[in-house]
Design a protein around this motif. Structure first.
Motif, PDB file in Angstrom:
ATOM      1  N   GLN A 230       0.812  -1.210   0.000  1.00 28.96           N
ATOM      2  CA  GLN A 230       0.000   0.000   0.000  1.00 28.96           C
ATOM      3  C   GLN A 230       0.847   1.263   0.000  1.00 28.96           C
ATOM      4  N   THR A 231       2.130   1.143   0.394  1.00 28.89           N
ATOM      5  CA  THR A 231       3.006   2.311   0.283  1.00 28.89           C
ATOM      6  C   THR A 231       3.313   2.633  -1.179  1.00 28.89           C
ATOM      7  N   PHE A 232       3.079   1.665  -2.087  1.00 29.53           N
ATOM      8  CA  PHE A 232       3.284   1.908  -3.513  1.00 29.53           C
ATOM      9  C   PHE A 232       2.017   2.424  -4.191  1.00 29.53           C
ATOM     10  N   GLY A 233       0.972   2.650  -3.413  1.00 23.49           N
ATOM     11  CA  GLY A 233      -0.242   3.226  -3.977  1.00 23.49           C
ATOM     12  C   GLY A 233      -1.326   2.236  -4.320  1.00 23.49           C
ATOM     13  N   TYR A 234      -1.134   0.958  -3.964  1.00 18.47           N
ATOM     14  CA  TYR A 234      -2.178  -0.037  -4.208  1.00 18.47           C
ATOM     15  C   TYR A 234      -3.241   0.032  -3.113  1.00 18.47           C
ATOM     16  N   HIS A 235      -4.427  -0.482  -3.430  1.00 14.84           N
ATOM     17  CA  HIS A 235      -5.538  -0.465  -2.480  1.00 14.84           C
ATOM     18  C   HIS A 235      -6.313  -1.781  -2.566  1.00 14.84           C
ATOM     19  N   ASP A 236      -7.031  -2.091  -1.503  1.00 20.53           N
ATOM     20  CA  ASP A 236      -7.955  -3.215  -1.547  1.00 20.53           C
ATOM     21  C   ASP A 236      -8.931  -2.999  -2.706  1.00 20.53           C
ATOM     22  N   GLY A 237      -9.192  -4.052  -3.447  1.00 29.38           N
ATOM     23  CA  GLY A 237     -10.090  -3.955  -4.585  1.00 29.38           C
ATOM     24  C   GLY A 237      -9.384  -3.787  -5.918  1.00 29.38           C
ATOM     25  N   ASP A 238      -8.082  -3.511  -5.900  1.00 28.05           N
ATOM     26  CA  ASP A 238      -7.354  -3.316  -7.160  1.00 28.05           C
ATOM     27  C   ASP A 238      -7.246  -4.612  -7.967  1.00 28.05           C
TER      28      ASP A 238
END
Length: 291
Positions: A230-238
């Motif tokens: 998530q520090t790379f900008g990913y999120h749940d649901g991606d």
């Protein structure tokens, strides 16, 4: 991909950007990714393929060994794999242009191998690196298993086939889904997993199996949902397919020395728990085994 749990090769090309450094297909459970399509895309964009064949030692795609198809391939000999030395692994270099630097990185950032071959008059520190060479003891322990490679593979195939035979009726009843191996893949039968209907059933079945003394586990937390991811900008649901499969997967006990009677006990417990779990979830009741 919902069928093999491998990378979906139809989505790779759209994900490539000018910043893409490599394509890293993971051959999950010793079943190959769709390498022909992946290699075609890689060649089109001039991007190397690094195969994660950690679980794919002695597994094949269209008759070719996993780890031999990309520019590089990685193997694992961790204690959970088919061929083990406790910790450690191997890197296969299939594109000669990477050999020299791989040697240097392996040997503490020095060009010592070139010195031994008489290519330089002294060796020195020329790059980053570490000491990646396995010990002789670990290597000897591993080598004895590599001498039995086919025997170990056949044993695991039999274990896998036994689980499939015992649990096939549950798949027919819609209580779970068993692993799928495409026709162009020769698996090494690294693991046997089942996919249940939802995370509530998965967690309840795992808890009850543990209470019965049966060591079953789920598998990876999707990396994009991890704190680092998530520090790379990913999120749940991606990655909805990944998240769904990860929440429903149960790995059953599978190791070289497991006996048929033990597999029967595992299968009987799973059968009872799945019937109980599906009924209890429907009625919103606690899931408790009677075994």
């Amino acid at each position: 991909r919902p069928d093999t749990l491998n990378i979906d090769e139809t989505l790779i090309e759209a994900a490539i950007t000018p910043n893409t450094k490599a394509i890293v297909p993971v051959h999950y459970a010793g079943v190959a990714c769709e390498m022909d399509r992946i290699l075609t895309i890689a060649q089109k964009y001039g991007v190397p393929v690094v195969e994660d064949a950690a679980q794919g030692v002695h597994a094949y795609y269209n008759g070719k060994a996993l780890g031999s198809l990309g520019a590089m391939g990685t193997y694992s000999f961790h204690e959970t794999k088919n061929y083990i030395c406790g910790e450690g692994g191997a890197l296969t270099i299939n594109d000669p242009k990477y050999i020299e630097r791989a040697e240097i990185l392996r040997d503490k950032g020095t060009n010592r191998r070139q010195f031994f071959r008489g290519q330089v008059d002294k060796y020195t520190w020329v790059d980053v690196g570490s000491s990646y060479v396995p010990s002789e003891l670990c290597s000897a322990f591993l080598f004895a298993q590599l001498e039995m490679m086919d025997e170990i593979a056949e044993r695991r195939r039999n274990i896998y086939s036994t689980y499939r035979r015992l649990l096939k009726p549950l798949e027919a009843e819609g209580l779970c889904r068993l692993p799928q191996i495409p026709e162009d893949c020769d698996s090494n039968y690294h693991m046997f997993y089942i996919l249940v209907k939802n995370v509530k059933i998965r967690n309840a079945v795992l808890e009850e199996l543990d209470r019965l003394g049966i060591r079953a586990v789920f598998h990876y937390v999707p990396l994009h949902t991890s704190p680092m991811g998530q520090t790379f900008g990913y999120h749940d649901g991606d990655l909805p397919v990944t998240e769904d499969l990860a929440a429903r997967l149960i790995r059953l006990p599978m190791f070289y020395a497991i006996e048929g009677e033990q597999q029967i006990r595992v299968a009987e417990a799973v059968e009872q728990l799945l019937w109980t779990a599906n009924t209890s979830v429907a009625l919103d009741e606690p899931i408790v085994a009677t075994a």
